[in-house]
Structures are given as structure tokens and as C-alpha cells.
Design a protein around this motif. Structure first.
Motif, PDB file in Angstrom:
ATOM      1  N   GLY A  49      49.432  43.089  36.017  1.00  0.00           N
ATOM      2  CA  GLY A  49      48.878  42.980  34.836  1.00  0.00           C
ATOM      3  C   GLY A  49      47.527  42.441  34.386  1.00  0.00           C
ATOM      4  O   GLY A  49      47.028  42.228  35.584  1.00  0.00           O
ATOM      5  N   GLN A  50      47.431  41.797  33.264  1.00  0.00           N
ATOM      6  CA  GLN A  50      46.234  40.785  33.026  1.00  0.00           C
ATOM      7  C   GLN A  50      46.213  39.811  34.006  1.00  0.00           C
ATOM      8  O   GLN A  50      44.809  39.383  34.479  1.00  0.00           O
ATOM      9  CB  GLN A  50      46.337  40.578  31.571  1.00  0.00           C
ATOM     10  CG  GLN A  50      45.269  39.726  31.119  1.00  0.00           C
ATOM     11  CD  GLN A  50      44.877  39.244  29.815  1.00  0.00           C
ATOM     12  OE1 GLN A  50      45.807  39.932  28.876  1.00  0.00           O
ATOM     13  NE2 GLN A  50      44.007  38.343  29.507  1.00  0.00           N
ATOM     14  N   PHE A  51      47.231  39.298  34.025  1.00  0.00           N
ATOM     15  CA  PHE A  51      47.336  38.062  35.000  1.00  0.00           C
ATOM     16  C   PHE A  51      46.975  38.184  36.300  1.00  0.00           C
ATOM     17  O   PHE A  51      46.091  37.592  36.822  1.00  0.00           O
ATOM     18  CB  PHE A  51      48.819  37.342  34.601  1.00  0.00           C
ATOM     19  CG  PHE A  51      49.197  36.230  35.781  1.00  0.00           C
ATOM     20  CD1 PHE A  51      48.767  35.026  35.179  1.00  0.00           C
ATOM     21  CD2 PHE A  51      49.608  36.372  37.087  1.00  0.00           C
ATOM     22  CE1 PHE A  51      49.131  33.651  36.134  1.00  0.00           C
ATOM     23  CE2 PHE A  51      49.859  34.999  37.564  1.00  0.00           C
ATOM     24  CZ  PHE A  51      49.492  33.919  37.173  1.00  0.00           C
ATOM     25  N   GLU A  52      47.610  39.047  37.287  1.00  0.00           N
ATOM     26  CA  GLU A  52      47.271  39.166  38.514  1.00  0.00           C
ATOM     27  C   GLU A  52      46.013  39.870  38.783  1.00  0.00           C
ATOM     28  O   GLU A  52      45.347  39.794  39.716  1.00  0.00           O
ATOM     29  CB  GLU A  52      48.469  39.849  39.192  1.00  0.00           C
ATOM     30  CG  GLU A  52      49.675  39.363  39.333  1.00  0.00           C
ATOM     31  CD  GLU A  52      50.626  40.061  40.279  1.00  0.00           C
ATOM     32  OE1 GLU A  52      51.221  39.090  41.142  1.00  0.00           O
ATOM     33  OE2 GLU A  52      50.919  41.093  40.427  1.00  0.00           O
ATOM     34  N   THR A  53      45.581  40.944  38.009  1.00  0.00           N
ATOM     35  CA  THR A  53      44.338  41.532  37.983  1.00  0.00           C
ATOM     36  C   THR A  53      43.230  40.589  37.882  1.00  0.00           C
ATOM     37  O   THR A  53      42.330  40.893  38.652  1.00  0.00           O
ATOM     38  CB  THR A  53      44.287  42.687  37.000  1.00  0.00           C
ATOM     39  OG1 THR A  53      45.467  43.690  37.116  1.00  0.00           O
ATOM     40  CG2 THR A  53      43.132  43.508  37.402  1.00  0.00           C
ATOM     41  N   SER A  54      43.378  39.749  37.069  1.00  0.00           N
ATOM     42  CA  SER A  54      42.237  38.621  36.602  1.00  0.00           C
ATOM     43  C   SER A  54      42.046  37.901  38.092  1.00  0.00           C
ATOM     44  O   SER A  54      40.970  37.537  38.365  1.00  0.00           O
ATOM     45  CB  SER A  54      42.727  37.813  35.534  1.00  0.00           C
ATOM     46  OG  SER A  54      42.681  38.612  34.384  1.00  0.00           O
ATOM     47  N   LEU A  55      43.149  37.602  38.585  1.00  0.00           N
ATOM     48  CA  LEU A  55      42.915  36.633  39.923  1.00  0.00           C
ATOM     49  C   LEU A  55      42.205  37.289  40.977  1.00  0.00           C
ATOM     50  O   LEU A  55      41.607  36.965  41.655  1.00  0.00           O
ATOM     51  CB  LEU A  55      44.429  36.169  40.335  1.00  0.00           C
ATOM     52  CG  LEU A  55      45.005  35.187  39.475  1.00  0.00           C
ATOM     53  CD1 LEU A  55      46.658  35.072  39.428  1.00  0.00           C
ATOM     54  CD2 LEU A  55      44.417  34.017  39.492  1.00  0.00           C
ATOM     55  N   VAL A  56      42.690  38.715  41.325  1.00  0.00           N
ATOM     56  CA  VAL A  56      42.071  39.455  42.246  1.00  0.00           C
ATOM     57  C   VAL A  56      40.639  39.748  41.866  1.00  0.00           C
ATOM     58  O   VAL A  56      39.733  39.676  42.788  1.00  0.00           O
ATOM     59  CB  VAL A  56      42.950  40.794  42.542  1.00  0.00           C
ATOM     60  CG1 VAL A  56      42.259  41.762  43.663  1.00  0.00           C
ATOM     61  CG2 VAL A  56      44.370  40.525  42.750  1.00  0.00           C
ATOM     62  N   MET A  57      40.427  40.179  40.405  1.00  0.00           N
ATOM     63  CA  MET A  57      38.901  40.327  40.195  1.00  0.00           C
ATOM     64  C   MET A  57      38.037  39.266  40.542  1.00  0.00           C
ATOM     65  O   MET A  57      36.827  39.136  40.810  1.00  0.00           O
ATOM     66  CB  MET A  57      38.626  40.560  38.668  1.00  0.00           C
ATOM     67  CG  MET A  57      39.337  41.970  38.363  1.00  0.00           C
ATOM     68  SD  MET A  57      39.633  42.477  36.566  1.00  0.00           S
ATOM     69  CE  MET A  57      37.677  42.536  35.932  1.00  0.00           C
ATOM     70  N   ALA A  58      38.534  37.916  40.377  1.00  0.00           N
ATOM     71  CA  ALA A  58      38.213  36.616  40.447  1.00  0.00           C
ATOM     72  C   ALA A  58      37.676  36.291  42.003  1.00  0.00           C
ATOM     73  O   ALA A  58      36.481  35.892  42.544  1.00  0.00           O
ATOM     74  CB  ALA A  58      38.676  35.429  40.038  1.00  0.00           C
ATOM     75  N   SER A  59      38.442  36.858  42.960  1.00  0.00           N
ATOM     76  CA  SER A  59      38.409  36.471  44.302  1.00  0.00           C
ATOM     77  C   SER A  59      38.284  37.618  45.298  1.00  0.00           C
ATOM     78  O   SER A  59      37.258  37.439  46.264  1.00  0.00           O
ATOM     79  CB  SER A  59      39.346  35.492  45.031  1.00  0.00           C
ATOM     80  OG  SER A  59      40.615  36.345  44.766  1.00  0.00           O
ATOM     81  N   ARG A  60      38.625  38.804  44.905  1.00  0.00           N
ATOM     82  CA  ARG A  60      38.175  39.821  45.758  1.00  0.00           C
ATOM     83  C   ARG A  60      37.976  41.212  44.860  1.00  0.00           C
ATOM     84  O   ARG A  60      38.731  42.389  45.070  1.00  0.00           O
ATOM     85  CB  ARG A  60      39.317  40.341  46.873  1.00  0.00           C
ATOM     86  CG  ARG A  60      39.876  39.278  47.702  1.00  0.00           C
ATOM     87  CD  ARG A  60      38.583  38.996  48.732  1.00  0.00           C
ATOM     88  NE  ARG A  60      38.392  40.117  49.581  1.00  0.00           N
ATOM     89  CZ  ARG A  60      38.933  40.523  50.722  1.00  0.00           C
ATOM     90  NH1 ARG A  60      39.873  39.574  51.018  1.00  0.00           N
ATOM     91  NH2 ARG A  60      38.540  41.571  51.285  1.00  0.00           N
ATOM     92  N   PRO A  61      36.978  41.165  44.071  1.00  0.00           N
ATOM     93  CA  PRO A  61      36.645  42.297  43.182  1.00  0.00           C
ATOM     94  C   PRO A  61      36.536  43.595  43.827  1.00  0.00           C
ATOM     95  O   PRO A  61      36.784  44.571  43.332  1.00  0.00           O
ATOM     96  CB  PRO A  61      35.365  41.872  42.431  1.00  0.00           C
ATOM     97  CG  PRO A  61      34.938  40.839  43.266  1.00  0.00           C
ATOM     98  CD  PRO A  61      36.027  40.238  44.007  1.00  0.00           C
ATOM     99  N   GLU A  62      36.206  43.492  45.039  1.00  0.00           N
ATOM    100  CA  GLU A  62      35.698  45.021  45.652  1.00  0.00           C
ATOM    101  C   GLU A  62      37.141  45.482  46.126  1.00  0.00           C
ATOM    102  O   GLU A  62      37.233  46.926  46.363  1.00  0.00           O
ATOM    103  CB  GLU A  62      35.074  44.558  47.182  1.00  0.00           C
ATOM    104  CG  GLU A  62      35.673  44.196  48.254  1.00  0.00           C
ATOM    105  CD  GLU A  62      35.966  42.466  48.096  1.00  0.00           C
ATOM    106  OE1 GLU A  62      35.838  41.742  47.066  1.00  0.00           O
ATOM    107  OE2 GLU A  62      36.477  41.993  49.227  1.00  0.00           O
ATOM    108  N   LEU A  63      38.221  44.919  45.750  1.00  0.00           N
ATOM    109  CA  LEU A  63      39.415  45.554  46.070  1.00  0.00           C
ATOM    110  C   LEU A  63      40.090  46.124  44.925  1.00  0.00           C
ATOM    111  O   LEU A  63      41.365  46.702  45.044  1.00  0.00           O
ATOM    112  CB  LEU A  63      40.632  44.650  46.966  1.00  0.00           C
ATOM    113  CG  LEU A  63      39.861  44.213  48.273  1.00  0.00           C
ATOM    114  CD1 LEU A  63      41.129  43.169  49.018  1.00  0.00           C
ATOM    115  CD2 LEU A  63      40.002  45.355  49.362  1.00  0.00           C
ATOM    116  N   VAL A  64      39.558  45.775  43.759  1.00  0.00           N
ATOM    117  CA  VAL A  64      40.230  46.538  42.430  1.00  0.00           C
ATOM    118  C   VAL A  64      39.574  47.810  42.247  1.00  0.00           C
ATOM    119  O   VAL A  64      38.204  47.969  42.299  1.00  0.00           O
ATOM    120  CB  VAL A  64      39.835  45.402  41.351  1.00  0.00           C
ATOM    121  CG1 VAL A  64      40.389  46.158  40.015  1.00  0.00           C
ATOM    122  CG2 VAL A  64      40.322  44.147  41.757  1.00  0.00           C
TER     123      VAL A  64
END
Ligand SMILES: [Zn+2]
Length: 252
Positions: A169-184
Motif C-alpha cells: 500500500g502507501q507505506f511499502e510503495t513509498s519506500l520502494v519509490m524512494a530507493s528503487r523507483p524504476e521497479l514500480v
């Protein structure tokens, strides 16, 4: 010592262990598990690696030689087992690997093992609590394990996390967007409608799969609300908890 443990040569590790500063090994614990249609299977590995990386500068400042072990990418993950790509292993297998890693670290002279975990499947959290206790009592190796499912630490995290409607959700998606945005997958993220079903409530009521818990696409919460800014703020909080855990473990 290179903070990326596996990039060192053996003489570099030997020299670090001989120096006066305590050596702390951080084991990022994740999973290979379905995370909605927009996040990769490696989401929890990415988050645990990120948390550990955020802890490094403060640990160095505290006079500790800290390094990141190669991440553990397999864990009990039965809730997501029905989704393609999830690889769930048994509690016994996971316990054995972590215990044996700790044993090797203890024999070599590491002062502490730190567990950076972001895979909150109840079976995984129970497994980690059990193995931490065994490592401390049987091996006498202090372990830092900030357990974000305990109230004190959960309260430091976001509202979505506390609501339990929290998987990809918002929590985990934010974390991946912060460090590996190309994987979202941005298109899929935008198409992921809000899902307020609380996973933690469903666990208490006995749900055994994400589908039973009200997550037919393997996500809970609000992926469309995610931002990289929130991700950075959360990494800072999780990294700080790891640092405090290490300081407390070394003081024991
Ligand atoms: Zn996750």
C-alpha cells in the motif's frame, strides 16, 4: 571494512575484527513475495536493505564497524503463496539459515548481529522472535531486532501501517519509490484502487491467505497515495530504530 560485507576480501574482514571497534553485521531479512500488481517480488528485500543503509552513517558515528550481509530473500510467506512468484519456505528452514549465520559470526568475533526486517507475515515475525532468543541464549551473541509489529515501534510509523491495511500500500510503495523507483509499475499503481481491508484484523480473525483477508490482488491499503518523500521519512525512522537496537544490544 567495506560496508557491503561480501565485497571485502578475507584479510579486510580479519583486520576489521582485530581492531578495537566492535564489528556489527546487519542481516536484511525480506521475502520473495507478491506485492500487488505494481511492486516487485523483491519489495521486502529492497526495504530491509534500505533500512540498513540508512542506519550505517549513525553506526559509524557511534564508533561501530557495521556491514550489510548479503540479504536473506526467502522467508515463510504462506499468506501470499497462492500468487505466482511467491516462494515461501518453512519456519525450520529459515530458522536454520539465520541461526547458522549467527553461529559463524560469533565464531569469528562479531560483537552483534542486527536483523533488519520488513516482512511482517505473522509466521515470519514469530520465526524471527524465536531465532533471536535462541541466538542470544545458546550462542551468547547479542542481537538487535527492532520489531515493528510491537506497539512501541509501530507507533513511530505511518497511519496506514498502524491501521493494518498495509501490504504493497502507501507505506511499502513509498519506500520502494524512494530507493528503487524504476521497479514500480506506475500504470498499475495508479490503477490500484484503495483497499481499506485490515490485514492485521484479518489475521486475528483467522484468515490464512491474502484472498481470505480481502486482498484479491495481493495488496492492502492505498498505493495511489504513496510518495518518495514519505518513503525517505520512513527509512529514516526505521534506520534510527536499528541504530538504537544495536546500541542497546552492544550495551548488554
Ligand atoms: Zn512487504
Amino acid at each position: 571494512m567495506n560496508p557491503t560485507f561480501a565485497h571485502n576480501t578475507w584479510p579486510q574482514v580479519k583486520a576489521a575484527l582485530k581492531s578495537a571497534k566492535p564489528c556489527v553485521a546487519i542481516l536484511p531479512c525480506g521475502a520473495t513475495e507478491a506485492h500487488g500488481k505494481h511492486l516487485p517480488l523483491s519489495t521486502d528485500v529492497i526495504i530491509s536493505d534500505g533500512m540498513a543503509n540508512y542506519a550505517l552513517p549513525a553506526l559509524e558515528e557511534a564508533g561501530v564497524q557495521a556491514c550489510l550481509l548479503p540479504s536473506l530473500a526467502y522467508a515463510p510467506a504462506e499468506y501470499a503463496a497462492a500468487f505466482a512468484g511467491t516462494i515461501s519456505i518453512s519456519t525450520e528452514a529459515a530458522t536454520g539459515v539465520i541461526f547458522d549465520i549467527a553461529k559463524a559470526l560469533k565464531e569469528q568475533g562479531f560483537a552483534c548481529l542486527a536483523i533488519a526486517n520488513s516482512h511482517f507475515d505473522p509466521a515470519n515475525v514469530a520465526m524471527l522472535r524465536g531465532v533471536v532468543e535462541r541466538i542470544e541464549t545458546e550462542l551468547k551473541l547479542p542481537v538487535a531486532f527492532p520489531d515493528f509489529t510491537r506497539r512501541k515501534l509501530a507507533e513511530t510509523l505511518t497511519d496506514e501501517f498502524k491501521s493494518g491495511a498495509c501490504h504493497a500500500g502507501q507505506f511499502e510503495t513509498s519506500l520502494v519509490m524512494a530507493s528503487r523507483p524504476e521497479l514500480v509499475d506506475e500504470g498499475e499503481r495508479q490503477r490500484s484502487e484503495d483497499n481499506p481491508s485490515s490485514l492485521t484484523d484479518a489475521f486475528t480473525k483467522g484468515a490464512k491467505t491474502f484472498k481470505e483477508a480481502g486482498g484479491p490482488n495481493a495488496y492492502f491499503g492505498y498505493p495511489r497515495q504513496a510518495t518518495p518523500t514519505e518513503g525517505v521519512q520512513t527509512y529514516e525512522i526505521m534506520g534510527e530504530a536499528l541504530v538504537e537496537g544495536v546500541k542497546a544490544a552492544l550495551a548488554r
